[in-house]
Write a protein that holds these residues in place. Structure first.
Motif, short mmCIF file in Angstrom:
data_model
loop_
_atom_site.label_atom_id
_atom_site.label_comp_id
_atom_site.label_asym_id
_atom_site.label_seq_id
_atom_site.Cartn_x
_atom_site.Cartn_y
_atom_site.Cartn_z
N ILE A 118 0.96 -0.77 -0.09
CA ILE A 118 -0.16 0.46 0.01
C ILE A 118 0.75 1.37 0.10
CG2 ILE A 118 -2.01 -0.95 1.49
CD1 ILE A 118 -1.05 0.34 3.44
N GLY A 119 2.23 1.11 0.09
CA GLY A 119 3.35 2.44 0.02
C GLY A 119 3.75 3.08 0.60
N ILE A 120 3.85 1.99 1.95
CA ILE A 120 4.65 2.29 3.26
C ILE A 120 5.38 2.00 3.49
CG2 ILE A 120 4.12 2.52 5.28
CD1 ILE A 120 1.51 2.58 4.90
N ASP A 121 6.87 2.87 3.01
CA ASP A 121 8.23 1.58 3.65
C ASP A 121 8.45 1.61 5.19
OD1 ASP A 121 10.39 0.94 3.00
OD2 ASP A 121 11.00 2.61 1.75
N VAL A 122 8.50 0.83 5.15
CA VAL A 122 8.74 0.34 6.16
C VAL A 122 10.11 -0.02 7.07
CG1 VAL A 122 9.11 -1.69 8.72
CG2 VAL A 122 6.68 -1.45 6.94
N LEU A 123 10.98 1.34 7.69
CA LEU A 123 12.33 1.50 7.98
C LEU A 123 12.67 0.64 9.06
CD1 LEU A 123 12.75 4.92 6.82
CD2 LEU A 123 12.94 3.39 5.12
N MET A 124 13.61 -0.54 8.65
CA MET A 124 14.37 -1.50 9.16
C MET A 124 16.13 -1.24 9.68
SD MET A 124 12.17 -4.94 8.77
CE MET A 124 12.89 -5.66 9.93
N ASP A 125 16.21 0.11 10.52
CA ASP A 125 17.63 0.11 10.68
C ASP A 125 18.25 0.86 9.40
OD1 ASP A 125 18.14 -0.13 13.30
OD2 ASP A 125 18.93 -2.13 12.79
#
Length: 381
Positions: free
Chosen positions: A245-252
């Motif tokens: 849905i266009g949400i970028d999850v930033l994991m470190d």
């Protein structure tokens, strides 16, 4: 099962049962004196089912039909609030009963007066708490960063932490969030963790992604993981749902946006003991960024503001605390965190901790409000 975990669970369930028995005994006393009920077997069965409904629904979610598990968790969530308020108030009621007894007030009369007063106060607290949780407000913080923002001299950011989408917080409240954020016309949307409430199944089953997909911003939408995403244990599936849905999850990971500033997202503190794939140290995470540009950090739990300030972070966004959600829990969060809610300028660091948009457990807030944060950032390099 891990023996240590088994001991912790046993202690928790024992304390939980004792608290509920303490409440149930007083309820039986009230019912017997006011309504003259004599037989309580069926009442106690129903009472214990309600008291343990959330635990049954949560632990039995793999075996129970989804609709039944969901209903049990909802009932249990409301009961948590009733239990919490009643348990806090009952010692004062018992003290008042002792005073009335010393003045020779008949037991039936004191039970009627004090029991009715307790029910009224709990009802009023529940009503106010539900209103606080269901009517989120927008809090605005304006700040200046003494750095060049490239082609930008001002940035409007919408921030929503601790949404806790699941069996209790669903599409109706999510739509309120979407409408409030879009009304701000933000340049950027940031979601600092606990988007879902442990289990990802309600998010998928009720197609909550379709509602979240309505969020609009010029420079994108970024999120980080919270402790509840880790508790649910569906990290990969969650990040895939967000990506779709266009949400970028930033994991470190850091992202340079519009050649003007960075957004850095840390894994939650819960990942610190996750071995090689655990949480990266902040200094290492920032080693590859250009610190002459503004740095916006999302870290779900507001730990160690001093480290963020020393590392050169300009803005740190967190949630997690809910500001205790129901007073007087805010006295605990205030002692646990340097900043448990609101805004703090620490050296060159602007720290903002949100009380969150959603709720954990009961959809009730006393001493806090559901909120969306609006940041207006001026770049003055």
């Amino acid at each position: 099962m891990n023996p240590r975990f088994a001991v912790v669970i046993t202690i928790f369930l024992s304390i939980f049962a004792l608290i509920n028995y303490y409440i149930g005994w007083h309820a039986q006393l009230f019912l017997s004196h006011v309504f003259h009920i004599q037989h309580f077997t069926i009442w106690w069965i129903c009472y214990w089912l309600i008291a343990f409904s959330y635990i049954i629904g949560r632990l039995g979610s793999r075996y129970l039909p989804y609709s039944l598990s969901s209903v049990l968790k909802k009932i249990g969530s409301y009961w948590f609030a009733v239990m919490y308020f009643t348990f806090i108030l009952l010692p004062f009621v018992d003290l008042a009963a002792l005073v009335l007894w010393l003045f020779s007030v008949p037991l039936s009369l004191s039970v009627l007066i004090l029991g009715s007063l307790l029910c009224l106060v709990v009802l009023l607290l529940m009503a106010r708490g539900l209103w606080n949780a269901r009517n989120p407000i927008v809090r605005t913080y304006e700040m200046s960063i003494p750095k060049d923002g490239g082609q930008l001299d001002k940035l409007r950011v919408a921030v929503a932490s601790d949404i806790h989408l699941g069996s209790v917080v669903g599409n109706k409240k999510l739509q309120v969030l979407v409408d409030q954020i879009n009304a701000l016309n933000p340049d950027l949307i940031l979601l600092p963790g606990d988007i879902i409430d442990d289990d990802i199944k309600p998010f998928i089953r009720h197609n909550m992604g379709a509602v979240m997909k309505q969020l609009r911003s010029r420079l994108g939408i970024y999120a980080v993981l919270g402790n509840h995403e880790y508790m649910g244990g569906h990290i990969q599936e969650f990040t895939e749902q967000m990506s779709a849905i266009g949400i970028d999850v930033l994991m470190d990971r850091s992202v340079k946006i519009a050649d003007s500033f960075y957004v850095i997202g840390r894994k939650d503190k819960a990942a610190e003991h996750g071995g090689p794939s655990g949480r990266e140290e902040l200094d290492a995470l920032l080693a590859s960024v250009d610190k002459t540009l503004p740095l916006i950090l999302m870290d779900h739990q507001p730990h160690r503001l001093d480290k963020a300030e020393a590392a050169g972070v300009d803005i740190m966004l967190s949630g997690h605390t809910h500001r205790g959600q129901m007073m007087p829990n805010h006295l605990i969060t205030r002692r646990l965190f340097e900043l448990d809610w609101g805004y703090l300028k620490k050296g060159n660091l602007h720290a903002v901790v949100s009380s969150g948009f959603g709720t954990w457990g009961p959809p009730v807030r006393i001493g806090s409000r559901s909120e969306v944060i609006e940041l207006i950032i001026h770049f003055e390099g």
